[in-house]
Design a protein around this motif. Structure first.
Motif, PDB file in Angstrom:
ATOM      1  N   SER A   1     -33.090 -10.606  43.779  1.00 21.50           N
ATOM      2  CA  SER A   1     -34.156  -9.618  43.625  1.00 21.50           C
ATOM      3  C   SER A   1     -34.139  -8.989  42.248  1.00 21.50           C
ATOM      4  O   SER A   1     -35.169  -8.870  41.571  1.00 21.50           O
ATOM      5  CB  SER A   1     -34.014  -8.536  44.705  1.00 21.50           C
ATOM      6  OG  SER A   1     -34.944  -7.499  44.511  1.00 21.50           O
ATOM      7  N   GLU A   2     -32.949  -8.581  41.787  1.00 22.87           N
ATOM      8  CA  GLU A   2     -32.820  -7.965  40.474  1.00 22.87           C
ATOM      9  C   GLU A   2     -33.205  -8.940  39.365  1.00 22.87           C
ATOM     10  O   GLU A   2     -33.856  -8.572  38.388  1.00 22.87           O
ATOM     11  CB  GLU A   2     -31.381  -7.477  40.257  1.00 22.87           C
ATOM     12  CG  GLU A   2     -31.079  -6.156  40.921  1.00 22.87           C
ATOM     13  CD  GLU A   2     -31.822  -5.012  40.256  1.00 22.87           C
ATOM     14  OE1 GLU A   2     -31.418  -4.555  39.176  1.00 22.87           O
ATOM     15  OE2 GLU A   2     -32.844  -4.590  40.822  1.00 22.87           O
ATOM     16  N   GLY A   3     -32.778 -10.207  39.517  1.00 18.52           N
ATOM     17  CA  GLY A   3     -33.110 -11.212  38.513  1.00 18.52           C
ATOM     18  C   GLY A   3     -34.612 -11.406  38.386  1.00 18.52           C
ATOM     19  O   GLY A   3     -35.153 -11.461  37.271  1.00 18.52           O
ATOM     20  N   LYS A   4     -35.286 -11.495  39.513  1.00 17.39           N
ATOM     21  CA  LYS A   4     -36.745 -11.695  39.509  1.00 17.39           C
ATOM     22  C   LYS A   4     -37.448 -10.510  38.841  1.00 17.39           C
ATOM     23  O   LYS A   4     -38.323 -10.690  37.989  1.00 17.39           O
ATOM     24  CB  LYS A   4     -37.245 -11.863  40.947  1.00 17.39           C
ATOM     25  CG  LYS A   4     -38.743 -12.117  41.077  1.00 17.39           C
ATOM     26  CD  LYS A   4     -39.100 -12.383  42.528  1.00 17.39           C
ATOM     27  CE  LYS A   4     -40.581 -12.719  42.688  1.00 17.39           C
ATOM     28  NZ  LYS A   4     -41.450 -11.561  42.367  1.00 17.39           N
ATOM     29  N   GLN A   5     -37.039  -9.291  39.221  1.00 22.72           N
ATOM     30  CA  GLN A   5     -37.668  -8.104  38.636  1.00 22.72           C
ATOM     31  C   GLN A   5     -37.386  -8.009  37.139  1.00 22.72           C
ATOM     32  O   GLN A   5     -38.277  -7.665  36.359  1.00 22.72           O
ATOM     33  CB  GLN A   5     -37.158  -6.846  39.338  1.00 22.72           C
ATOM     34  CG  GLN A   5     -37.653  -6.696  40.763  1.00 22.72           C
ATOM     35  CD  GLN A   5     -37.155  -5.412  41.400  1.00 22.72           C
ATOM     36  OE1 GLN A   5     -37.253  -4.332  40.825  1.00 22.72           O
ATOM     37  NE2 GLN A   5     -36.619  -5.502  42.603  1.00 22.72           N
ATOM     38  N   TRP A   6     -36.143  -8.320  36.732  1.00 25.52           N
ATOM     39  CA  TRP A   6     -35.796  -8.223  35.308  1.00 25.52           C
ATOM     40  C   TRP A   6     -36.576  -9.241  34.494  1.00 25.52           C
ATOM     41  O   TRP A   6     -37.087  -8.917  33.423  1.00 25.52           O
ATOM     42  CB  TRP A   6     -34.296  -8.435  35.108  1.00 25.52           C
ATOM     43  CG  TRP A   6     -33.838  -8.049  33.731  1.00 25.52           C
ATOM     44  CD1 TRP A   6     -33.389  -6.829  33.316  1.00 25.52           C
ATOM     45  CD2 TRP A   6     -33.809  -8.896  32.561  1.00 25.52           C
ATOM     46  NE1 TRP A   6     -33.078  -6.868  31.976  1.00 25.52           N
ATOM     47  CE2 TRP A   6     -33.329  -8.109  31.483  1.00 25.52           C
ATOM     48  CE3 TRP A   6     -34.141 -10.227  32.341  1.00 25.52           C
ATOM     49  CZ2 TRP A   6     -33.176  -8.625  30.200  1.00 25.52           C
ATOM     50  CZ3 TRP A   6     -34.002 -10.745  31.048  1.00 25.52           C
ATOM     51  CH2 TRP A   6     -33.518  -9.951  30.003  1.00 25.52           C
ATOM     52  N   ARG A   7     -36.670 -10.472  35.005  1.00 29.78           N
ATOM     53  CA  ARG A   7     -37.398 -11.513  34.264  1.00 29.78           C
ATOM     54  C   ARG A   7     -38.870 -11.142  34.118  1.00 29.78           C
ATOM     55  O   ARG A   7     -39.468 -11.343  33.056  1.00 29.78           O
ATOM     56  CB  ARG A   7     -37.252 -12.870  34.959  1.00 29.78           C
ATOM     57  CG  ARG A   7     -35.856 -13.448  34.864  1.00 29.78           C
ATOM     58  CD  ARG A   7     -35.817 -14.879  35.344  1.00 29.78           C
ATOM     59  NE  ARG A   7     -36.228 -15.069  36.726  1.00 29.78           N
ATOM     60  CZ  ARG A   7     -35.427 -14.977  37.765  1.00 29.78           C
ATOM     61  NH1 ARG A   7     -34.141 -14.686  37.600  1.00 29.78           N
ATOM     62  NH2 ARG A   7     -35.881 -15.193  38.993  1.00 29.78           N
ATOM     63  N   GLU A   8     -39.458 -10.605  35.183  1.00 28.42           N
ATOM     64  CA  GLU A   8     -40.865 -10.203  35.106  1.00 28.42           C
ATOM     65  C   GLU A   8     -41.050  -9.096  34.073  1.00 28.42           C
ATOM     66  O   GLU A   8     -42.014  -9.112  33.300  1.00 28.42           O
ATOM     67  CB  GLU A   8     -41.347  -9.725  36.482  1.00 28.42           C
ATOM     68  CG  GLU A   8     -41.522 -10.857  37.481  1.00 28.42           C
ATOM     69  CD  GLU A   8     -41.872 -10.367  38.873  1.00 28.42           C
ATOM     70  OE1 GLU A   8     -41.857  -9.130  39.100  1.00 28.42           O
ATOM     71  OE2 GLU A   8     -42.166 -11.220  39.742  1.00 28.42           O
ATOM     72  N   TRP A   9     -40.112  -8.138  34.055  1.00 29.87           N
ATOM     73  CA  TRP A   9     -40.199  -7.062  33.064  1.00 29.87           C
ATOM     74  C   TRP A   9     -40.000  -7.613  31.655  1.00 29.87           C
ATOM     75  O   TRP A   9     -40.790  -7.326  30.745  1.00 29.87           O
ATOM     76  CB  TRP A   9     -39.128  -5.994  33.342  1.00 29.87           C
ATOM     77  CG  TRP A   9     -38.930  -5.109  32.145  1.00 29.87           C
ATOM     78  CD1 TRP A   9     -39.749  -4.092  31.734  1.00 29.87           C
ATOM     79  CD2 TRP A   9     -37.893  -5.231  31.154  1.00 29.87           C
ATOM     80  NE1 TRP A   9     -39.264  -3.562  30.552  1.00 29.87           N
ATOM     81  CE2 TRP A   9     -38.145  -4.238  30.171  1.00 29.87           C
ATOM     82  CE3 TRP A   9     -36.785  -6.076  31.010  1.00 29.87           C
ATOM     83  CZ2 TRP A   9     -37.308  -4.068  29.066  1.00 29.87           C
ATOM     84  CZ3 TRP A   9     -35.961  -5.906  29.907  1.00 29.87           C
ATOM     85  CH2 TRP A   9     -36.219  -4.914  28.953  1.00 29.87           C
ATOM     86  N   PHE A  10     -38.955  -8.405  31.455  1.00 30.29           N
ATOM     87  CA  PHE A  10     -38.603  -8.904  30.129  1.00 30.29           C
ATOM     88  C   PHE A  10     -39.716  -9.764  29.546  1.00 30.29           C
ATOM     89  O   PHE A  10     -40.148  -9.558  28.398  1.00 30.29           O
ATOM     90  CB  PHE A  10     -37.301  -9.701  30.222  1.00 30.29           C
ATOM     91  CG  PHE A  10     -36.858 -10.327  28.927  1.00 30.29           C
ATOM     92  CD1 PHE A  10     -36.287  -9.546  27.933  1.00 30.29           C
ATOM     93  CD2 PHE A  10     -36.996 -11.692  28.709  1.00 30.29           C
ATOM     94  CE1 PHE A  10     -35.869 -10.120  26.731  1.00 30.29           C
ATOM     95  CE2 PHE A  10     -36.578 -12.277  27.520  1.00 30.29           C
ATOM     96  CZ  PHE A  10     -36.023 -11.478  26.529  1.00 30.29           C
ATOM     97  N   ILE A  11     -40.189 -10.732  30.316  1.00 30.36           N
ATOM     98  CA  ILE A  11     -41.239 -11.625  29.829  1.00 30.36           C
ATOM     99  C   ILE A  11     -42.530 -10.846  29.596  1.00 30.36           C
ATOM    100  O   ILE A  11     -43.234 -11.058  28.604  1.00 30.36           O
ATOM    101  CB  ILE A  11     -41.451 -12.804  30.801  1.00 30.36           C
ATOM    102  CG1 ILE A  11     -40.209 -13.719  30.779  1.00 30.36           C
ATOM    103  CG2 ILE A  11     -42.698 -13.608  30.443  1.00 30.36           C
ATOM    104  CD1 ILE A  11     -40.218 -14.815  31.823  1.00 30.36           C
ATOM    105  N   GLY A  12     -42.832  -9.902  30.497  1.00 32.77           N
ATOM    106  CA  GLY A  12     -44.015  -9.068  30.306  1.00 32.77           C
ATOM    107  C   GLY A  12     -43.926  -8.224  29.046  1.00 32.77           C
ATOM    108  O   GLY A  12     -44.922  -8.015  28.346  1.00 32.77           O
ATOM    109  N   ALA A  13     -42.713  -7.740  28.737  1.00 26.76           N
ATOM    110  CA  ALA A  13     -42.519  -6.878  27.564  1.00 26.76           C
ATOM    111  C   ALA A  13     -42.712  -7.629  26.260  1.00 26.76           C
ATOM    112  O   ALA A  13     -43.242  -7.072  25.287  1.00 26.76           O
ATOM    113  CB  ALA A  13     -41.125  -6.253  27.599  1.00 26.76           C
TER     114      ALA A  13
END
Length: 225
Positions: free
Chosen positions: A81-93
């Protein structure tokens, strides 16, 4: 016949009851994941017991075992869950417009913003692998899956930017990212991202020079003609 029908009717829960039960289960799962994430990140996985998680989540121990089966499975769910949320944030940023170099240049400012958050406790994957038996493959496998997605995106941008060896470029940036995360966790100083970004800028210079040479070639050819 009537008796059989009555028996079937009482053996099945009405749809609304099943829906409420599913919502309650989803809610309990979300609370357990949220509580476990906060406690694992702040206190460590090994230091966090099941009792602390269910107390934080406001659920019963039986609910945790019903939904996840074991603490190890809960840790796995948290990391996924944390990995998915972090990747979405990072790539979005970093994917906020501009060319590939502009996007890659956003990496360390984005990390600096993350490092400055009150609940920044480092990378959950680095932490999980770091505090467990180094022969334990399960968490390392999840961590590597996460890392491969991030590396693939950086490599894609490096290729678009014109890096001579996009794979090597991505790995070098990833090392600076990981180093900055660990340094920020230890020092509690978000500005380590600036230092990492300065180091990363040296990777861009050869690509810029190469691009400059490419752009000058057409003029040279025209002059020769």
């Amino acid at each position: 016949m009537g008796k059989s029908a009555a028996g079937k009717q009482t053996s099945k829960k009405p749809a609304i009851v099943r829906t409420i039960a599913a919502v309650d289960e989803d809610s309990a799962r979300g609370r357990l994941l949220g509580a476990a994430t906060r406690l694992f990140c702040k206190n460590g996985i090994n230091a966090t017991g099941i009792d602390a998680i269910i107390s934080e989540a406001g659920t019963a121990k039986t609910t945790l075992y019903k939904l996840f089966g074991s603490k190890t499975a809960l840790v796995t769910a948290v990391l996924e869950s944390e990995g998915k949320q972090w990747r979405e944030w990072f790539i979005g940023a970093i994917e906020a417009g501009g060319d590939a170099e502009t996007k890659l240049a956003r990496i360390f400012p984005a990390l600096k913003s993350w490092f400055g958050e009150e609940r920044f406790y480092g990378c959950p994957f680095i932490n999980a692998v770091g505090e467990h038996d180094k022969d334990q493959k399960q968490f390392r496998t999840i961590a590597m899956r996460h890392k491969k997605v991030v590396l693939a995106h950086i490599e894609k941008l490096a290729r678009e930017m014109g890096a001579q060896d996009p794979e090597s470029f991505a790995h070098q940036l990833a090392l600076l990212i990981d180093g900055a995360i660990v340094a920020a966790m230890v020092s509690r100083n978000p500005e380590v991202a600036d230092t990492a970004g300065l180091a990363a800028s040296t990777l861009f210079e050869p690509v810029r020079l190469k691009a400059g040479k490419r752009s000058s070639r057409p003029d040279a050819q025209l002059a020769a003609v």
